[in-house]
Design an enzyme around this catalytic site. Structure first.
Site, PDB file in Angstrom:
ATOM      1  N   HIS A 184     -12.664  33.905   4.444  1.00  0.00           N
ATOM      2  CA  HIS A 184     -14.017  34.277   4.880  1.00  0.00           C
ATOM      3  C   HIS A 184     -14.091  34.346   6.405  1.00  0.00           C
ATOM      4  CE1 HIS A 184     -15.183  32.472   0.827  1.00  0.00           C
ATOM      5  NE2 HIS A 184     -15.745  33.660   0.789  1.00  0.00           N
ATOM      6  N   GLU A 216     -10.428  42.473   0.045  1.00  0.00           N
ATOM      7  CA  GLU A 216      -9.702  43.292  -0.940  1.00  0.00           C
ATOM      8  C   GLU A 216      -9.170  42.470  -2.106  1.00  0.00           C
ATOM      9  OE1 GLU A 216      -6.652  45.546   1.002  1.00  0.00           O
ATOM     10  OE2 GLU A 216      -8.068  47.091   1.655  1.00  0.00           O
TER      11      GLU A 216
END
Ligand code: PAF
Length: 290
Positions: A45, A156
């Site tokens: 993150h 992704e």
């Protein structure tokens, strides 16, 4: 990108408060990036936040554990919630606003609208998690309309989610660029995920076998091997490493998620498998770099 003094992180819980900030940034000519999350933040993150920073003047992170994307037997109540720790991480990462709405404000009494896709959600995780992608599409559409960012970033690792969100933004003419950011991995290749916290130390040691197997399969397909044979070999090695069961190992085109045929090598290998109480997913590009 216009430069300006770094504000310290503030938490906003209501849409009007969020919109006021975004309006004033935009009035000053500042561009805005949105990074939606469900919290339990990890280094993956932080990389998303860094990328957002590199691409926009102001960064909004959202934390909302979205009930509508969890199935009745999934881990909604067990999903790790640690907003105070996440706040520290976001503050250090230079994020400007944490938007952390309540479930009641996202889904007030009488809420009945949902964003539903066909095709892209009929494959991979779609049939195994009925309603999941409609829940994701609905909440991300709401977050995009609430924040009205210039760009929004997604990892992704959840590649099917990324494709779904790109489709929704295009189909509904939402004026935002959806940016995919490469999967961030541990030193042994395991894709970073909030759900890795469910792994015991033994399972944590077995977990990189998933990445290793799909990477090997991608290499073989790139060399011309039949995708079916390569994915069967990958399944065998995932089970041999100690995974409890496999949901799929599949090869698909990156944009359409259509099945990859023999002789086609422009795509990705996708996998989902169960290890202990964790369901891990991963994917890799079929390219000369695998
Ligand atoms: O990837 C996630 O964390 C979630 O699916 C998202 C995009 C924040 C929507 O709830």
């Amino acid at each position: 990108m216009a430069s300006s003094v770094q504000d310290s992180l503030v938490t906003v819980r209501d849409v009007e408060g969020l919109r006021q900030r975004v309006r004033s940034w935009k009035k000053s000519g500042l561009s805005v990036a949105l990074v939606p999350t469900m919290g339990a933040l990890h280094h993956g993150h932080v990389v998303l936040m860094e990328q957002a920073h590199a691409m926009a003047d102001r960064v909004i992170a959202t934390i909302f554990v979205n009930p509508s994307q969890f199935g009745p037997h999934e881990d909604f109540s067990a999903y790790p919630r640690q907003e105070a720790r996440d706040f520290e991480i976001l503050d250090k990462a230079g994020v400007h606003v944490l938007f952390a709405p309540t479930a009641e404000s996202m889904y007030p009494p009488g809420f009945t609208t949902s964003v539903k896709l066909a095709g892209l959600t009929d494959v991979l995780c779609g049939p195994l998690r009925p309603g999941h992608f409609n829940g994701v599409a609905t909440v991300v559409t709401k977050l995009l309309l609430q924040a009205q960012p210039d760009i929004a970033l997604f990892g992704e690792k959840d590649f099917q989610q990324l494709v779904v969100i790109q489709r929704v933004a295009a189909d509904l003419n939402i004026p935002v660029d959806i940016i995919g950011v490469a999967t961030v991995r541990e030193h042994d290749g395991l894709a970073m995920s909030s759900r890795n916290a469910y792994l015991t130390p033994d399972e944590r040691a077995q977990a990189p076998a998933l990445y290793c197997a799909i990477r090997t399969a991608a290499g073989k397909i790139h060399q011309g091997e039949d995708p079916k044979g390569a994915t069967e070999e990958a399944k065998a090695s995932i089970l041999a490493a100690g995974f409890r069961s496999i949901d799929y190992v599949d090869t698909r085109q990156a944009k359409t998620l259509a099945l990859l045929k023999r002789g086609e090598s422009l795509g990705r290998v996708f996998a989902a498998a169960h290890l202990g109480r964790a369901r891990l997913i991963d994917n890799v590009e079929i390219s000369e770099n695998v």
